[in-house]
Structure formats: C-alpha cells, structure tokens
Design an enzyme around this catalytic site. Sequence first.
Site, short mmCIF file in Angstrom:
data_model
loop_
_atom_site.label_atom_id
_atom_site.label_comp_id
_atom_site.label_asym_id
_atom_site.label_seq_id
_atom_site.Cartn_x
_atom_site.Cartn_y
_atom_site.Cartn_z
N HIS A 134 0.81 -1.21 0.00
CA HIS A 134 0.00 0.00 0.00
C HIS A 134 0.84 1.26 0.00
O HIS A 134 2.05 1.23 0.24
CB HIS A 134 -0.99 0.01 1.17
CG HIS A 134 -0.39 0.00 2.53
ND1 HIS A 134 0.35 1.03 3.05
CD2 HIS A 134 -0.43 -0.96 3.50
CE1 HIS A 134 0.72 0.73 4.29
NE2 HIS A 134 0.26 -0.48 4.58
N CYS A 162 2.25 -5.01 6.62
CA CYS A 162 2.15 -4.78 5.18
C CYS A 162 3.49 -4.32 4.61
O CYS A 162 4.46 -4.14 5.33
CB CYS A 162 1.08 -3.72 4.90
SG CYS A 162 -0.59 -4.23 5.36
#
Length: 166
Positions: free
Chosen positions: A119, A141
């Site tokens: 992301h 992430c």
Amino acid sequence: MPDEILKGEKEAAPQVLNTQPLPQNTPITRLIVMKSERQMWAYNQDKLVKIYPISLGKSPIGHKQFEGDKKTPEGIYRINERNPNSAYHKNLGISYPNAEDKAYAKSQGKSPGGLIKIHGLPNKFVNIGRQHLRQDWTDGCIAVTNEEIDELFNAVVHNAEIDIRP
C-alpha cells in the site's frame, strides 16, 4: 529460483533501483521482496524492470504467524485483489494467510491474521513521501510512496506471484 541466478540479479540491481517511472505499458508479472534489504524487485517475466524501496511491519524479522504480531509474512503468495479506495491511498492484496499459515496458527490456538497489502501512505499523512522509509511502521504490510503504489496498481497483473524473503 536458484541462488546463482539470484546472485547474478543482485549484481544488476543497482541499475534499476531508481526513482524513474516504470516504462509505460510494462506489466509486472512477479515481485520479489527482500525484507532484509527493504527492497521489492519487480519483474516482467524474467526481466528485472524496477526495484522499489519499502517499509515493512514494525517487527520485521521473521515470518508472520499470528494476528497482531506486526510481522510481514515470508513465502510465496499471490496478488489477489486491488482496492482503489484504501485508507492508505491504494492497495494490492497479498494472499496471506495460505493453508499452511492457517493450520499453524490454529495449532497454536490463535488467528493467523490477514489483510496483508502492498500500500501507499496513510491518507492523513500523504505529504511524508519517502520519509516513510526511515523506519518500519506498518502492521505487517509492505509500504511504498503513493506514486509508487499508483504505478504498481496499474502494472501488476492479477494473480502475480509475490515471493517474500527474509
């Protein structure tokens, strides 16, 4: 991929680690994440086309095993979804947890967690740019700049392999 091939790729790596845009209409068919080097290598078939600097989970050493451990998984997964309206600009979903991850967590009486993504930056901190690379800050992430996730969002093919290595 044999280590000797990877060694040859490492020698070529500095030439593609840059801030130049990915050549237009270049599909990315495979990603290799080198956690210890904080790099994500993007391939079109067998050709290394770009290396992205990345940030990882707050506890980056080791494979993600449980929800909340702040680790980025290790192993071979797939890019299995896209979200253009993320709280982190945009994101690409990683197929963690796989059957093995789920079985291990279950054997320990825990949840494996999920929602592991590549992301961009948090929408409330959009102006930090590459400063995000100063420390690992995600919950597990892989983070890149907003410009980089825009590029990846358009170029990574559905179901592309992502090989996340220590």
